[in-house]
Motif scaffolding. Structure first.
Motif, mmCIF file in Angstrom:
data_model
loop_
_atom_site.group_PDB
_atom_site.id
_atom_site.type_symbol
_atom_site.label_atom_id
_atom_site.label_comp_id
_atom_site.label_asym_id
_atom_site.label_seq_id
_atom_site.Cartn_x
_atom_site.Cartn_y
_atom_site.Cartn_z
ATOM 1 N N GLU A 164 -11.235 29.493 43.212
ATOM 2 C CA GLU A 164 -9.850 29.918 43.362
ATOM 3 C C GLU A 164 -9.842 31.374 43.816
ATOM 4 O O GLU A 164 -10.262 32.257 43.073
ATOM 5 C CB GLU A 164 -9.095 29.783 42.042
ATOM 6 N N PRO A 165 -9.372 31.672 45.018
ATOM 7 C CA PRO A 165 -9.444 33.047 45.524
ATOM 8 C C PRO A 165 -8.447 33.997 44.878
ATOM 9 O O PRO A 165 -8.648 35.210 44.903
ATOM 10 C CB PRO A 165 -9.153 32.878 47.013
ATOM 11 N N VAL A 166 -7.362 33.467 44.312
ATOM 12 C CA VAL A 166 -6.322 34.320 43.741
ATOM 13 C C VAL A 166 -6.496 34.393 42.231
ATOM 14 O O VAL A 166 -6.607 33.356 41.571
ATOM 15 C CB VAL A 166 -4.917 33.786 44.088
ATOM 16 N N PRO A 167 -6.531 35.591 41.656
ATOM 17 C CA PRO A 167 -6.696 35.721 40.208
ATOM 18 C C PRO A 167 -5.551 35.062 39.453
ATOM 19 O O PRO A 167 -4.424 34.966 39.952
ATOM 20 C CB PRO A 167 -6.697 37.235 39.972
ATOM 21 N N GLY A 168 -5.831 34.616 38.233
ATOM 22 C CA GLY A 168 -4.787 34.068 37.385
ATOM 23 C C GLY A 168 -3.921 35.163 36.797
ATOM 24 O O GLY A 168 -4.211 36.347 36.904
ATOM 25 N N ASP A 169 -2.826 34.770 36.164
ATOM 26 C CA ASP A 169 -1.901 35.709 35.540
ATOM 27 C C ASP A 169 -2.036 35.573 34.027
ATOM 28 O O ASP A 169 -1.614 34.578 33.442
ATOM 29 C CB ASP A 169 -0.470 35.407 35.984
ATOM 30 N N VAL A 170 -2.629 36.579 33.378
ATOM 31 C CA VAL A 170 -2.908 36.499 31.943
ATOM 32 C C VAL A 170 -1.631 36.534 31.111
ATOM 33 O O VAL A 170 -1.655 36.231 29.919
ATOM 34 C CB VAL A 170 -3.835 37.652 31.501
ATOM 35 N N ARG A 171 -0.501 36.888 31.725
ATOM 36 C CA ARG A 171 0.753 36.957 30.977
ATOM 37 C C ARG A 171 1.348 35.574 30.728
ATOM 38 O O ARG A 171 2.249 35.432 29.892
ATOM 39 C CB ARG A 171 1.768 37.805 31.745
ATOM 40 N N LEU A 172 0.882 34.569 31.470
ATOM 41 C CA LEU A 172 1.500 33.252 31.401
ATOM 42 C C LEU A 172 0.815 32.377 30.359
ATOM 43 O O LEU A 172 -0.401 32.413 30.191
ATOM 44 C CB LEU A 172 1.435 32.569 32.767
ATOM 45 N N PHE A 173 1.617 31.579 29.664
ATOM 46 C CA PHE A 173 1.088 30.664 28.654
ATOM 47 C C PHE A 173 1.755 29.310 28.833
ATOM 48 O O PHE A 173 2.969 29.216 29.041
ATOM 49 C CB PHE A 173 1.355 31.202 27.248
ATOM 50 N N ALA A 174 0.940 28.247 28.719
ATOM 51 C CA ALA A 174 1.438 26.864 28.831
ATOM 52 C C ALA A 174 2.195 26.701 30.146
ATOM 53 O O ALA A 174 1.647 26.917 31.210
ATOM 54 C CB ALA A 174 2.305 26.515 27.628
ATOM 55 N N ASN A 175 3.489 26.322 30.069
ATOM 56 C CA ASN A 175 4.260 26.047 31.281
ATOM 57 C C ASN A 175 5.052 27.245 31.780
ATOM 58 O O ASN A 175 5.916 27.103 32.646
ATOM 59 C CB ASN A 175 5.223 24.878 31.019
ATOM 60 N N GLU A 176 4.783 28.432 31.247
ATOM 61 C CA GLU A 176 5.474 29.621 31.733
ATOM 62 C C GLU A 176 5.060 29.929 33.173
ATOM 63 O O GLU A 176 3.953 29.623 33.593
ATOM 64 C CB GLU A 176 5.152 30.823 30.840
ATOM 65 N N THR A 177 5.966 30.561 33.907
ATOM 66 C CA THR A 177 5.650 30.944 35.282
ATOM 67 C C THR A 177 6.484 32.145 35.694
ATOM 68 O O THR A 177 7.604 32.335 35.198
ATOM 69 C CB THR A 177 5.911 29.778 36.260
ATOM 70 N N THR A 178 5.921 32.972 36.542
ATOM 71 C CA THR A 178 6.724 34.013 37.176
ATOM 72 C C THR A 178 7.518 33.385 38.316
ATOM 73 O O THR A 178 7.241 32.263 38.733
ATOM 74 C CB THR A 178 5.829 35.141 37.714
#
Length: 690
Positions: A164-178
């Motif tokens: 996966e070239p794009v880093p994950g978002d550590v702020r997100l949990f379960a089904n949360e999304t920006t």
């Protein structure tokens, strides 16, 4: 921007409504140009608050294509712009442009389809249009990925490695999304820039897959989902793109029916050159073929795995009758062989110049103390300590005046016991550095001069990386800091560079220099001069009182200026002469005796900031130059001279620059040159956070 090498890529795309959804709220859009390809996938939020998310997703993919294309059109040909500038513009400007374009289109949509009072009306008009967004820009030279919210971008290399070239978002949990609809959406983008090497064919992906989260959520593990990408690549190689295009939608429908129940959208971007090379190998070895009368098997399913194992067990079997997975199956598969790179954690990757400035940590194998007072140190001179220092040593100098010339040839740190109370005073050069890495902290360096050595710098940088931290630098020679060889690399942090007889820095021969939180003042001619393909980054620094220019950027050189102030110069604040590229962000050019920004046969982008109180012109552009000004405040009170001069086949583009009035006699443009003015740029709304 034009890339002269047309990439040989193919696109396959499909989208299906979720098994539990009445409406498909995903969207996709692709665009191929001779120089580049653009891919965009969006997933509208499904909860009740997002009543127009399907429209928001469609507007998102359109805005992404338009926004990135706008930035590409602002760039000169790839051969005429540095890697550093391409990276910086896309990494920092593309999220802003996409969000700006999306908000503008949403507002237009609301005008044509007003909210129904009490139904989908909201105090924040963008919220009902909430959506995620995935994008990829692919050229033959680089790939730029960006993402806000959930969804997946997978890359498969030629040998089947998946990452996966794009880093994950550590702020997100379960089904949360920006979301693209949030107040500060431009800050929530994660992005990655990757250069492709002609020497390293492995750097070019064989397959790029963009998918909304409904596809990943149809599988029980990340490993299972990653295997789908390799399955698809194998099918492209063995059965061909037409086969995959014909069956992709049905595979996605199977996934949502037996898996997530969510909408699924997939865009496949495959490398035809790598595909054709591999298919030739398969043809000579005998390829796996699916019988014409057999139902196609979904990639990643249990049936697909059984089929593959059976083919491997018996090369003589011409066909195998397979049954599709039972309705109770959830597209599971066994642990087959694959390569997997875990999701990265952290913010977007934003490397600027070619190669990073990496600080080498001292080995701490030796601490050598220098003092001119008996009994306080191991040595009475820094020169003596250098003779006994090994790689990784730290030399600590007590306060005093050291009249010596230092030759640094090892990886060491020289540190003042009390900052700026250790004075190095000697005929120039005071310091000659040829070490792969050296760090100078807290020293005050003053170069002395006589007629025979006036052209020598107080500090001479060789082919290595040198850092000056919290230092005071001055010289009575013509130069304070100079590069003596090619490929020098340097960092100046919280330093004062002042009272130079002529020039502060002269960097040439592919030199790279980063200046942060520094103060330049009262240098005889110019604070910094760059020449011969050198590069300068400057952040949060002040350049004050120079006898000629603030900064001079010469042939094929690059400049990045952020949050800097250049003031009180005798001629020009920033002088660009045949430069490769320049980007000024939120910086101030003020109180110049002639011109704020001068460009001859060069290129410059200015975003934010101010140009004010110039005695002659704010900006002067000539001889086939290009200039882009966006959201720049220009103050020019001298009515007898125009603020902007554009001459000799040059082009200037101004967007939302105050107090520009296209009906006012504010600028002068000769025949053959062009000035384009747009004052209706959409500012970011001031609204409450969701």
């Amino acid at each position: 921007m034009q890339d002269t090498h047309e990439p040989k890529w193919g696109i396959i795309e499909a989208s299906v409504a979720g098994a539990t959804h009445k409406q498909n709220q995903d969207a996709k859009k692709t665009h191929q140009d001779p120089g580049y390809s653009l891919l965009a996938v969006a997933d509208g939020h499904g909860s009740k608050a997002y009543t127009r998310s399907a429209q928001g997703a469609q507007l998102a993919v359109e805005s992404a294509i338009q926004g990135i294309e706008y930035l590409l059109n602002q760039l000169p040909p790839l051969t005429d712009i540095s890697h550093a500038m391409i990276e910086h513009i896309l990494l920092t400007s593309s999220p802003v442009k996409i969000v700006e374009q999306w908000r503008k289109q949403v507002e237009e949509n609301i005008k044509t389809q007003p909210f129904v009072e009490g139904a989908d009306q909201h105090s924040y008009p963008f919220k009902p249009y909430g959506t995620t967004l995935l994008t990829a820009l692919v050229t033959s030279s680089f790939i730029f990925y960006s993402q806000i919210g959930d969804g997946d971008i997978l890359v498969v290399t030629e040998d089947g490695h998946v990452y996966e070239p794009v880093p994950g978002d550590v702020r997100l949990f379960a089904n949360e999304t920006t979301s693209l609809s949030s107040k500060h959406a431009e800050h929530d983008f994660r992005k990655t820039f990757k250069w492709l090497s002609e020497q390293d064919s492995g750097s070019t992906p064989a397959l790029i897959m963009l998918a909304t989260d409904g596809y990943r959520n149809s599988f029980t593990s990340e490993a299972d989902f990653f295997k789908v990408a390799t399955d698809i690549l194998n099918l492209l190689r063995q059965q061909g793109p037409d086969y995959v295009q014909q069956h992709l939608e049905k595979w996605l429908q199977t996934a949502t029916d037996l898996g997530s129940g969510d909408d699924i959208t997939v865009v496949l971007f495959w490398n035809n050159r790598l595909l054709q090379t591999h298919r030739k190998t398969i043809t000579t070895q005998g390829s796996l073929q699916v019988p014409a009368d057999q139902e196609p098997i979904a990639p990643g399913s249990e049936a697909e795995n059984i089929y593959m194992r059976a083919q491997e067990e018996s090369a003589n079997i011409s066909s195998i009758q397979m049954q599709p997975p039972a309705p109770s199956d959830r597209l599971l598969f066994s642990n087959t062989s694959f390569h997997h790179t875990p999701k990265q954690i952290g913010s977007g990757i934003e490397t600027l110049f070619q190669g990073d400035f990496k600080a080498h940590k001292a080995d701490q194998r030796a601490i050598l103390v220098v003092s001119q007072e008996p009994g306080l140190g191991d040595y009475t001179s820094i020169t003596e300590a250098l003779q006994f220092a090994s790689d990784g040593s730290t030399i600590i100098a007590y306060p005093g005046e050291y009249q010596e010339q230092l030759n640094i040839e090892r990886n060491i740190c020289i540190k003042a016991k009390e900052p700026r109370k250790v004075f190095i005073t000697s005929p120039v050069p005071c310091i000659k550095c040829y070490a792969p890495y050296a760090q100078i902290k807290g020293l005050s360096i003053s170069g002395q001069s006589h007629q025979d050595i006036r052209d020598q710098p107080a500090i001479s940088l060789g082919a290595g990386h040198t850092e000056f931290i919290d230092c005071d630098l001055t010289s009575k020679s013509q130069l304070i800091v100079g590069s003596s060889t090619q490929n020098t690399s340097s960092l100046f942090l919280q330093c004062t560079i002042h009272e130079g007889d002529k020039t502060g820095f002269l960097l040439e021969g592919l030199a790279r220099c980063k200046v942060k939180q520094c103060t330049f003042s009262n240098n005889g001619e110019t604070h910094i001069v760059l020449d011969a393909e050198s590069e300068l980054e400057s952040y949060d620094s002040t350049f004050s009182a120079s006898g000629n220019h603030g900064i001079f950027i010469g042939k094929n050189c690059s400049l990045l200026l952020q949050h800097c102030t250049i003031e009180k110069y005798a001629h020009t604040g920033i002088c660009l002469r045949q430069n490769r590229d320049a980007l000024l962000e939120d910086s101030i050019l003020q109180e110049g005796q002639k011109i704020g920004l001068s460009i001859i046969k060069g290129h410059c982008m200015v975003q934010g900031g101010e140009i004010k109180n110039q005695q002659k012109h704010a900006v002067h552009v000539e001889q086939d130059s290009t200039l882009s000004l966006s959201n720049v405040k220009i103050q020019h009170s001298r009515s007898e001279t125009p603020a902007l001069i554009v001459l000799q086949q040059s082009v200037a583009r101004l967007e939302a620059c105050l107090p520009v009035d296209p009906n006012d006699n504010w600028h002068f443009c000769d025949t053959g040159s062009h000035v384009y003015i747009q004052n209706d740029a959409l500012p970011a709304p001031t609204i409450e956070q969701d």
